[in-house]
Design a protein around this motif. Structure first.
Motif, PDB file in Angstrom:
ATOM      1  N   PRO A  55       0.868  -1.255  -0.041  1.00 60.58           N
ATOM      2  CA  PRO A  55      -0.033   0.085   0.068  1.00 60.58           C
ATOM      3  C   PRO A  55       0.825   1.324   0.082  1.00 60.58           C
ATOM      4  CG  PRO A  55       0.090  -1.018   2.271  1.00 60.58           C
ATOM      5  CD  PRO A  55       0.642  -2.050   1.249  1.00 60.58           C
ATOM      6  N   GLU A  56       0.215   2.317  -0.509  1.00 56.92           N
ATOM      7  CA  GLU A  56       1.099   3.626  -0.781  1.00 56.92           C
ATOM      8  C   GLU A  56       0.920   4.138   0.756  1.00 56.92           C
ATOM      9  OE1 GLU A  56      -3.141   4.245  -1.929  1.00 56.92           O
ATOM     10  OE2 GLU A  56      -1.624   3.116  -2.696  1.00 56.92           O
ATOM     11  N   PRO A  57       1.806   5.004   0.945  1.00 53.20           N
ATOM     12  CA  PRO A  57       1.910   5.528   2.593  1.00 53.20           C
ATOM     13  C   PRO A  57       0.647   6.589   2.684  1.00 53.20           C
ATOM     14  CG  PRO A  57       3.935   6.291   1.318  1.00 53.20           C
ATOM     15  CD  PRO A  57       3.108   5.469   0.164  1.00 53.20           C
ATOM     16  N   THR A  58       0.213   6.481   3.968  1.00 53.54           N
ATOM     17  CA  THR A  58      -1.179   6.791   4.212  1.00 53.54           C
ATOM     18  C   THR A  58      -1.349   8.404   3.758  1.00 53.54           C
ATOM     19  OG1 THR A  58      -1.300   5.373   6.385  1.00 53.54           O
ATOM     20  CG2 THR A  58      -2.862   7.525   5.949  1.00 53.54           C
ATOM     21  N   LEU A  59      -0.489   9.249   3.704  1.00 56.63           N
ATOM     22  CA  LEU A  59      -0.524  10.593   3.294  1.00 56.63           C
ATOM     23  C   LEU A  59      -0.828  10.708   1.924  1.00 56.63           C
ATOM     24  CD1 LEU A  59      -0.693  13.582   4.046  1.00 56.63           C
ATOM     25  CD2 LEU A  59       1.778  13.709   3.768  1.00 56.63           C
ATOM     26  N   SER A  60      -0.036   9.929   0.974  1.00 59.10           N
ATOM     27  CA  SER A  60      -0.083   9.674  -0.260  1.00 59.10           C
ATOM     28  C   SER A  60      -1.489   9.384  -0.684  1.00 59.10           C
ATOM     29  CB  SER A  60       0.635   8.791  -1.040  1.00 59.10           C
ATOM     30  OG  SER A  60       2.177   9.014  -0.489  1.00 59.10           O
ATOM     31  N   ARG A  61      -2.044   8.418   0.135  1.00 55.69           N
ATOM     32  CA  ARG A  61      -3.513   7.988  -0.010  1.00 55.69           C
ATOM     33  C   ARG A  61      -4.504   9.160   0.166  1.00 55.69           C
ATOM     34  NH1 ARG A  61      -6.079   3.432  -1.468  1.00 55.69           N
ATOM     35  NH2 ARG A  61      -7.936   3.157  -0.696  1.00 55.69           N
ATOM     36  N   VAL A  62      -4.293  10.071   1.288  1.00 55.23           N
ATOM     37  CA  VAL A  62      -5.218  10.968   1.639  1.00 55.23           C
ATOM     38  C   VAL A  62      -5.308  12.108   0.478  1.00 55.23           C
ATOM     39  CG1 VAL A  62      -5.505  12.978   3.287  1.00 55.23           C
ATOM     40  CG2 VAL A  62      -5.059  10.737   4.033  1.00 55.23           C
ATOM     41  N   LEU A  63      -3.917  12.331   0.075  1.00 56.69           N
ATOM     42  CA  LEU A  63      -3.697  13.499  -1.147  1.00 56.69           C
ATOM     43  C   LEU A  63      -3.805  13.051  -2.533  1.00 56.69           C
ATOM     44  CD1 LEU A  63      -0.847  15.258   0.312  1.00 56.69           C
ATOM     45  CD2 LEU A  63      -3.056  15.938   0.534  1.00 56.69           C
ATOM     46  N   GLY A  64      -3.919  11.582  -2.802  1.00 61.20           N
ATOM     47  CA  GLY A  64      -4.065  11.187  -3.986  1.00 61.20           C
ATOM     48  C   GLY A  64      -2.804  10.951  -4.784  1.00 61.20           C
ATOM     49  N   ILE A  65      -1.768  10.931  -4.093  1.00 60.22           N
ATOM     50  CA  ILE A  65      -0.411  10.705  -4.918  1.00 60.22           C
ATOM     51  C   ILE A  65      -0.275   9.452  -5.238  1.00 60.22           C
ATOM     52  CG2 ILE A  65       1.986  10.772  -4.416  1.00 60.22           C
ATOM     53  CD1 ILE A  65       1.415  13.025  -2.316  1.00 60.22           C
TER      54      ILE A  65
END
Length: 181
Positions: A55-65
């Motif tokens: 999984p991508e890092p959580t912040l990346s998921r929040v921002l859509g990176i």
């Protein structure tokens, strides 16, 4: 300001409003992700994120990176601009763009690290060169390692709009963390 303008401003400021937009984000327990990364080099971790095996890092998921390209010393990720990432002026918030740069720059360094090696951002100098908004289309952030020493790495990053125009440039120093003992 005339008294009529003041009344209009006061009426707008006092108007009732409802939050009419919602965004739901899910993520994987970070402890579980760290266990999944055990024994993988930084390059392997970033390739697995790109390929959807980690999984991508959580912040990346929040921002859509979303990670789209990985090679030794270089990582690229895309960000599709959304209205919830805009500031009050209708442009993508500078903090979102800085987060994209910190992400790809750190990931680029990570590709050069062995299993278990860690790093942390020391500083990040960001230059905003052109305005970005939803009209800018998909943005691509790329991080590149310029020099990696034993304790400090110097990394650069850039964000280009959907027309490949340079919009944001950054440089930063990252600490290579030495595990205790």
């Amino acid at each position: 300001m005339t008294s009529g303008q003041g009344e209009a401003a006061a009426a707008e400021a006092g108007d009732e409003f409802n939050y009419d937009r919602t965004r739901v984000v899910s993520w994987v327990d970070p402890g579980r992700v760290r266990r999944m990364m055990d024994g993988l080099t930084g390059l392997e971790v970033n390739e697995a994120i790109r390929d959807g095996k980690l999984p991508e890092p959580t912040l990346s998921r929040v921002l859509g990176i979303r990670c789209v390209a990985v090679s030794v010393g270089e990582v690229s990720a895309e960000l599709i601009p959304r209205e919830d990432l805009e500031n009050m002026g209708g442009t993508i918030h500078g903090g979102v763009l800085a987060a994209l740069l910190d992400t790809v720059m750190g990931a680029a360094l990570h590709t050069q690290l062995s299993a278990g090696q860690r790093f942390a951002t020391i500083d990040l100098k960001v230059n905003y060169l052109r305005r970005l908004s939803r009209a800018s289309g998909v943005m691509r952030g790329t991080g590149r390692v310029i020099n990696a020493g034993r304790r400090i790495a110097y990394v650069e990053g850039e964000i280009r709009d959907s027309n490949a125009a340079l919009a944001v440039h950054a440089v930063g120093n990252f600490a290579l963390l030495v595990p205790p003992g």
